[in-house]
Design an enzyme around this catalytic site. Structure first.
Site, PDB file in Angstrom:
ATOM      1  N   LYS A 190       0.839  -1.199   0.000  1.00 48.57           N
ATOM      2  CA  LYS A 190       0.000   0.000   0.000  1.00 48.57           C
ATOM      3  C   LYS A 190       0.874   1.248   0.000  1.00 48.57           C
ATOM      4  O   LYS A 190       1.630   1.479   0.944  1.00 48.57           O
ATOM      5  CB  LYS A 190      -0.903   0.046   1.236  1.00 48.57           C
ATOM      6  N   GLY A 221      -5.495   3.419  -1.056  1.00 46.83           N
ATOM      7  CA  GLY A 221      -6.474   3.988  -0.134  1.00 46.83           C
ATOM      8  C   GLY A 221      -5.872   4.456   1.170  1.00 46.83           C
ATOM      9  O   GLY A 221      -4.647   4.483   1.337  1.00 46.83           O
ATOM     10  N   GLY A 223      -4.658   4.975   5.010  1.00 47.72           N
ATOM     11  CA  GLY A 223      -3.939   4.139   5.959  1.00 47.72           C
ATOM     12  C   GLY A 223      -4.879   3.503   6.968  1.00 47.72           C
ATOM     13  O   GLY A 223      -4.733   2.325   7.304  1.00 47.72           O
ATOM     14  N   GLY A 227      -4.669   0.244   4.966  1.00 47.32           N
ATOM     15  CA  GLY A 227      -3.448  -0.033   5.730  1.00 47.32           C
ATOM     16  C   GLY A 227      -3.753  -0.861   6.966  1.00 47.32           C
ATOM     17  O   GLY A 227      -3.101  -1.878   7.233  1.00 47.32           O
ATOM     18  N   GLU A 265      10.630   1.557   9.941  1.00 47.71           N
ATOM     19  CA  GLU A 265      11.545   2.652   9.559  1.00 47.71           C
ATOM     20  C   GLU A 265      10.771   3.936   9.805  1.00 47.71           C
ATOM     21  O   GLU A 265       9.829   4.244   9.079  1.00 47.71           O
ATOM     22  CB  GLU A 265      11.897   2.565   8.070  1.00 47.71           C
ATOM     23  N   CYS A 299      13.349  11.730   5.715  1.00 47.28           N
ATOM     24  CA  CYS A 299      13.585  11.341   7.111  1.00 47.28           C
ATOM     25  C   CYS A 299      15.030  11.586   7.522  1.00 47.28           C
ATOM     26  O   CYS A 299      15.319  11.724   8.704  1.00 47.28           O
ATOM     27  CB  CYS A 299      13.225   9.867   7.289  1.00 47.28           C
ATOM     28  N   GLU A 400       9.957  16.298  14.931  1.00 43.83           N
ATOM     29  CA  GLU A 400      10.228  16.207  13.495  1.00 43.83           C
ATOM     30  C   GLU A 400       9.237  17.107  12.760  1.00 43.83           C
ATOM     31  O   GLU A 400       8.038  16.832  12.742  1.00 43.83           O
ATOM     32  CB  GLU A 400      10.070  14.759  13.020  1.00 43.83           C
TER      33      GLU A 400
HETATM   34  P1  NAP Z   1       2.526   8.095   7.990  1.00 38.69           P
HETATM   35  O1  NAP Z   1       1.415   9.046   8.098  1.00 38.69           O
HETATM   36  O2  NAP Z   1       2.965   7.362   9.188  1.00 38.69           O
HETATM   37  O3  NAP Z   1       2.107   7.085   6.824  1.00 38.69           O
HETATM   38  C1  NAP Z   1       2.966   6.070   6.351  1.00 38.69           C
HETATM   39  C2  NAP Z   1       2.128   4.999   5.670  1.00 38.69           C
HETATM   40  O4  NAP Z   1       1.309   4.374   6.648  1.00 38.69           O
HETATM   41  C3  NAP Z   1       1.170   5.562   4.618  1.00 38.69           C
HETATM   42  O5  NAP Z   1       1.026   4.645   3.561  1.00 38.69           O
HETATM   43  C4  NAP Z   1      -0.126   5.677   5.411  1.00 38.69           C
HETATM   44  O6  NAP Z   1      -1.253   5.689   4.573  1.00 38.69           O
HETATM   45  C5  NAP Z   1      -0.037   4.413   6.240  1.00 38.69           C
HETATM   46  N1  NAP Z   1      -0.885   4.380   7.432  1.00 38.69           N
HETATM   47  C6  NAP Z   1      -1.414   5.410   8.138  1.00 38.69           C
HETATM   48  N2  NAP Z   1      -2.171   4.934   9.151  1.00 38.69           N
HETATM   49  C7  NAP Z   1      -2.102   3.594   9.084  1.00 38.69           C
HETATM   50  C8  NAP Z   1      -2.684   2.534   9.842  1.00 38.69           C
HETATM   51  N3  NAP Z   1      -3.493   2.753  10.884  1.00 38.69           N
HETATM   52  N4  NAP Z   1      -2.414   1.274   9.484  1.00 38.69           N
HETATM   53  C9  NAP Z   1      -1.601   1.001   8.442  1.00 38.69           C
HETATM   54  N5  NAP Z   1      -1.038   1.941   7.664  1.00 38.69           N
HETATM   55  C10 NAP Z   1      -1.291   3.231   8.006  1.00 38.69           C
HETATM   56  O7  NAP Z   1       3.840   8.779   7.422  1.00 38.69           O
HETATM   57  P2  NAP Z   1       3.927   9.819   6.243  1.00 38.69           P
HETATM   58  O8  NAP Z   1       3.400  11.121   6.726  1.00 38.69           O
HETATM   59  O9  NAP Z   1       3.358   9.189   5.024  1.00 38.69           O
HETATM   60  O10 NAP Z   1       5.508   9.896   6.035  1.00 38.69           O
HETATM   61  C11 NAP Z   1       6.342  10.771   6.704  1.00 38.69           C
HETATM   62  C12 NAP Z   1       7.053  10.058   7.849  1.00 38.69           C
HETATM   63  O11 NAP Z   1       7.770   8.930   7.352  1.00 38.69           O
HETATM   64  C13 NAP Z   1       8.074  10.948   8.508  1.00 38.69           C
HETATM   65  O12 NAP Z   1       7.992  10.800   9.890  1.00 38.69           O
HETATM   66  C14 NAP Z   1       9.403  10.390   7.993  1.00 38.69           C
HETATM   67  O13 NAP Z   1      10.498  10.635   8.835  1.00 38.69           O
HETATM   68  C15 NAP Z   1       9.080   8.945   7.894  1.00 38.69           C
HETATM   69  N6  NAP Z   1       9.999   8.276   6.992  1.00 38.69           N
HETATM   70  C16 NAP Z   1      10.933   7.427   7.521  1.00 38.69           C
HETATM   71  C17 NAP Z   1      11.864   6.818   6.695  1.00 38.69           C
HETATM   72  C18 NAP Z   1      12.894   5.878   7.232  1.00 38.69           C
HETATM   73  O14 NAP Z   1      13.492   5.156   6.439  1.00 38.69           O
HETATM   74  N7  NAP Z   1      13.146   5.843   8.533  1.00 38.69           N
HETATM   75  C19 NAP Z   1      11.818   7.066   5.322  1.00 38.69           C
HETATM   76  C20 NAP Z   1      10.861   7.941   4.832  1.00 38.69           C
HETATM   77  C21 NAP Z   1       9.955   8.531   5.672  1.00 38.69           C
HETATM   78  P3  NAP Z   1      -1.926   7.092   4.148  1.00 38.69           P
HETATM   79  O15 NAP Z   1      -0.808   8.041   3.813  1.00 38.69           O
HETATM   80  O16 NAP Z   1      -2.724   6.735   2.979  1.00 38.69           O
HETATM   81  O17 NAP Z   1      -2.698   7.526   5.342  1.00 38.69           O
END
Ligand code: NAP
Length: 498
Positions: A190, A221, A223, A227, A265, A299, A400
């Site tokens: 996803k 769709g 998360g 998700g 991650e 990140c 962050e």
């Molecule tokens: P996020 O809101 O946590 O979302 C990440 C993924 O999880 C998206 O596909 C999201 O779907 C999904 N998701 C949300 N709620 C979920 C649930 N209850 N169950 C399963 N999946 C769910 O993160 P983001 O805002 O997309 O990304 C930014 C973050 O990622 C930052 O904190 C960044 O530091 C981190 N990041 C970390 C790394 C690393 O390698 N450490 C790399 C890149 C980014 P939707 O978006 O469709 O809601």
């Protein structure tokens, strides 16, 4: 299969917007519930199209398809798998231009970045793991004196879930999918609902490369819907998740009682450390990049800059001068260095940090407000921002922000620096600029993080382990670590007679 499909899982409708379907069992299809989300162009706030908003029923269909494909895929030869993965990498390369255009439209990132860094890296992910799987080996141990030999059999896990974020969409989506497939698993993946279309196009490229139906299934769709259903599905054996720390905590809570294998991650608040003996020009130039690349939405961005006090004022002045020269512009323009933030919500979240600054803690040296791009006034632009911080405990240095925002603080000595660098809940990466080799080793051992760059930033060799400590994650991906994650090690002990 939707009759509206025309190309790459993206169908054009008469008002020139697009529909992004699910990709299940090798075919594009509508979500079972016929529910759709809007895909907004962050560069101008217009509607790009609609996205399948999947539920547990769609995930169920995907799991059935994956389960049916599993035994043939896991029993395919390494040569067969390697050839198909390599072909997927080739097809990504052949389609760089269209993938980069779509990636830039969905995310707001400058097209040049998508074209030269991110889409090529997605191709490299497939090429790398196509080769790596042919070199993957496991241990054997002779139990000397007991007349036995042990070896470790590494078997595919089965059906696995890969969930990725919006900041580096196809780059991170494929970073998970490629090793999972190489190791013989079938995948339910996803992407973020904010950046769905390059993931969707990958389905078509997989078909062209001859990946059997059902081996990769892409469920689009929210998360909280699709998700969450992936996390909860009993037949999904492992979750590889990249995203924010708060979501990661939720993922861990849902997945732990189900005893799935889990790789997280998560977020970062990374120190970028400048010593007075550094190669000044390189440190300054790379700091511009590590601060503002992808609008600071990486990140690994060095969002906390610690500068040795003897060069603090000079570095501060030079950094502010260079930052003020960066061009905030439409993502499709090649001269743009700072594109649009990914969404209205994220744009408002980043701006809220500026509104809440306590003058006792910090002062804005440049930026700190929305950017204006002529003709695209509804886009989500923010000026690159440098903030001088007095207090390492303030929100600006602890949370962050994930935008084009860096903070500056001086330090006097290594001891003080290490205390400040580690005084944060995150532990993803660090960058150190110095010519003193002894110092690089002292600091590298003491800084609490998973990756340390010395005199460089975000230089990745795909063979190396990647991941974070503390609230930045659990486990490592990258290279053989990813193949280890996506396989189950089984000890086979054979007794023999002398
Ligand atoms: P996020 O809101 O946590 O979302 C990440 C993924 O999880 C998206 O596909 C999201 O779907 C999904 N998701 C949300 N709620 C979920 C649930 N209850 N169950 C399963 N999946 C769910 O993160 P983001 O805002 O997309 O990304 C930014 C973050 O990622 C930052 O904190 C960044 O530091 C981190 N990041 C970390 C790394 C690393 O390698 N450490 C790399 C890149 C980014 P939707 O978006 O469709 O809601």
């Amino acid at each position: 299969l939707s009759s509206k499909l025309t190309f790459n899982g993206v169908s054009m409708n008469p008002v020139n917007s697009t529909t992004t379907f699910n990709f299940i069992n090798g075919k594009y299809c509508d979500p079972v519930g016929e529910d759709w989300l809007e895909n907004i162009n962050p560069a101008d706030g217009t509607l790009l199209g609609r996205i399948a908003n999947s539920t547990e029923q769609d995930v169920e269909h995907a799991v059935i398809a994956a389960s049916n494909a599993q035994s043939n895929w896991s029993e395919s030869t390494l040569e067969q798998r390697s050839r198909i993965l390599s072909k997927i990498g080739d097809l990504i390369e052949e389609n760089i231009e269209s993938l980069a255009t779509i990636e830039s439209e969905d995310s707001g990132k400058p097209i040049g970045r998508a074209r030269t860094i991110e889409i090529p890296r997605a191709a490299s992910n497939f090429h790398f793991f196509a080769n790596a799987i042919t070199q993957f080996s496991s241990e054997s141990h002779e139990s000397v004196g007991q007349n036995a030999i042990n070896f470790t059999l590494r078997q595919p896990l089965g059906v696995v879930g890969c969930i990725s974020p919006w900041n580096l969409p196809l780059y991170l989506f494929t970073w998970k999918i490629a090793p999972a497939l190489a190791a013989g698993n079938c995948v339910i993946a996803k992407p973020s609902e904010l950046t769905p279309r390059t993931a969707s196009m990958l389905g078509d490229l997989c078909n062209q490369a001859g990946l059997p139906a059902g081996v990769l299934n892409i469920v689009q769709g929210a998360g909280t819907g699709a998700g969450q259903a992936i996390l909860e599905h009993e037949k999904i054996k492992a979750i590889s998740f990249t995203g924010g720390t708060a979501t990661g905590e939720h993922v861990a809570r849902v997945v732990a009682p189900k005893f799935k294998k889990l790789s997280l991650e998560l977020g970062g608040k990374n120190p970028n450390i400048i010593f007075s003996d550094c190669n000044y020009e390189r440190a300054l130039e790379t700091t511009i990049h590590s601060s503002f690349a992808n609008q600071g939405q990486i990140c690994l961005c060095g969002s906390r800059i610690f500068i040795e006090s003897s060069i603090y004022e000079k570095f501060k002045a030079d950094l502010v001068a260079r930052t003020s020269q960066l061009t905030v512009g439409h993502p499709s323009k090649t001269e743009t260095s700072i594109g649009a933030m990914v969404s209205g919500d994220h744009y408002r979240k980043v701006l809220s940090y500026f509104e809440q600054i306590d003058p006792a803690d910090a002062s804005i040296l440049c930026g700190g407000k929305p950017g204006t791009v002529e003709g695209h006034e509804q886009g989500f632009y923010i000026e690159p921002t440098v903030i001088e911080v007095q207090n390492n405990q303030c929100r600006l240095n602890q949370e962050e922000i994930f935008g084009p925002v860096v903070t500056l603080m001086p330090f006097e000595n290594e001891e003080e620096l290490i205390a400040m660098a580690n005084d944060v809940k995150y532990g993803l990466s660090a960058t150190i600029w110095t010519k003193d080799l002894d110092r690089t080793m002292r600091l590298s051992k003491k800084i609490e993080c998973g990756v340390v760059w010395i005199n460089t930033w975000l230089m990745r060799d795909l063979r190396t382990p990647f991941g974070g400590m503390k609230d930045s994650g659990v486990g490592r991906e990258g290279g053989l670590e990813a193949l280890r994650f996506f396989t189950e090690p089984k000890n086979i002990c054979i007794a023999f007679e002398n």
